[in-house]
Design an enzyme around this catalytic site. Structure first.
Site, mmCIF file in Angstrom:
data_model
loop_
_atom_site.group_PDB
_atom_site.id
_atom_site.type_symbol
_atom_site.label_atom_id
_atom_site.label_comp_id
_atom_site.label_asym_id
_atom_site.label_seq_id
_atom_site.Cartn_x
_atom_site.Cartn_y
_atom_site.Cartn_z
ATOM 1 N N VAL A 9 0.869 -1.168 0.000
ATOM 2 C CA VAL A 9 0.000 0.000 0.000
ATOM 3 C C VAL A 9 0.905 1.216 0.000
ATOM 4 O O VAL A 9 2.079 1.137 0.363
ATOM 5 C CB VAL A 9 -0.977 0.032 1.204
ATOM 6 N N SER A 10 0.345 2.361 -0.394
ATOM 7 C CA SER A 10 1.174 3.548 -0.591
ATOM 8 C C SER A 10 1.509 4.308 0.683
ATOM 9 O O SER A 10 2.544 4.953 0.759
ATOM 10 C CB SER A 10 0.490 4.503 -1.571
ATOM 11 N N THR A 11 0.632 4.264 1.681
ATOM 12 C CA THR A 11 0.876 5.065 2.879
ATOM 13 C C THR A 11 0.715 4.226 4.132
ATOM 14 O O THR A 11 0.060 3.184 4.134
ATOM 15 C CB THR A 11 -0.099 6.258 2.966
ATOM 16 N N GLN A 14 -2.864 3.228 5.290
ATOM 17 C CA GLN A 14 -3.654 2.257 4.533
ATOM 18 C C GLN A 14 -3.427 0.848 5.073
ATOM 19 O O GLN A 14 -2.420 0.568 5.714
ATOM 20 C CB GLN A 14 -3.277 2.317 3.048
#
Length: 184
Positions: A9-11, A14
């Site tokens: 996931v990007s962050t 998340q």
């Protein structure tokens, strides 16, 4: 012949939960997971995953954009895995690189993923330009205004305060206090 999963996931905010559930349901033997942007070249878990994979293994990912965000990056990863004779399976898009159709579809999805990233960047730049046109200021406010400089000089000269006292009173760093004192 191991089934190896990769989830990203990007962050930090998340959750990997949905991806991990899909990978576990597919029967993975090992999962590498990380919370980093796909456009970030430094993805340690991906590097570990790629190093871990051996001839005959299969890399499972839930969606193609979890592996890479640019066509160039994806093609580099695919080439590396092909050289190792590792198959890629994308669960949500039903892609399997063991056949020509799967390889072709993977390439098309990579182009669309990169296109989506570029569109998002363009929208962001448009939003920033509109905000600037409306007078929105970006970045931190300047700590050293003329008023603050005058106050620091007054504390040092008129009140004979020490640098640590000025730092404590203003909440500024030593470098900023010295910069204020040297300002003309």
């Amino acid at each position: 012949m191991a089934l190896v999963g990769y989830a990203r996931v990007s962050t930090l905010g998340q959750s990997l939960e949905v991806q991990l559930q899909k990978l576990e349901a597919a029967g993975v033997d090992k999962v590498f997971e990380e919370k980093k942007s796909g456009v970030d070249a430094n993805r340690p878990a991906l590097k570990q995953c790629l190093d871990y994979l051996r001839q005959g293994d299969t890399l499972l990912i839930s969606r193609i954009d979890r592996l890479a965000r640019s066509a160039e990056d994806l093609l580099r990863i695919v080439r590396e895995l092909e050289e190792k004779q590792v198959t890629i399976k994308v669960l949500d898009q039903s892609i399997d690189t063991r056949d020509a159709a799967g390889k072709a579809f993977l390439g098309m999805l990579a182009v669309f993923a990169e296109f989506e990233t570029n569109i998002r960047k363009e929208r962001q730049m448009d939003g920033i330009a509109k905000a600037k046109a409306k007078g929105t200021k970006f970045g931190r406010k300047k700590a050293l205004t003329a008023e603050v400089i005058s106050s620091i000089k007054s504390m040092r000269v008129d009140e004979e305060r020490t640098i640590p006292e000025i730092m404590a009173k203003t909440g500024l760093s030593k470098a900023t206090v010295y910069r204020a004192l040297s300002a003309s």
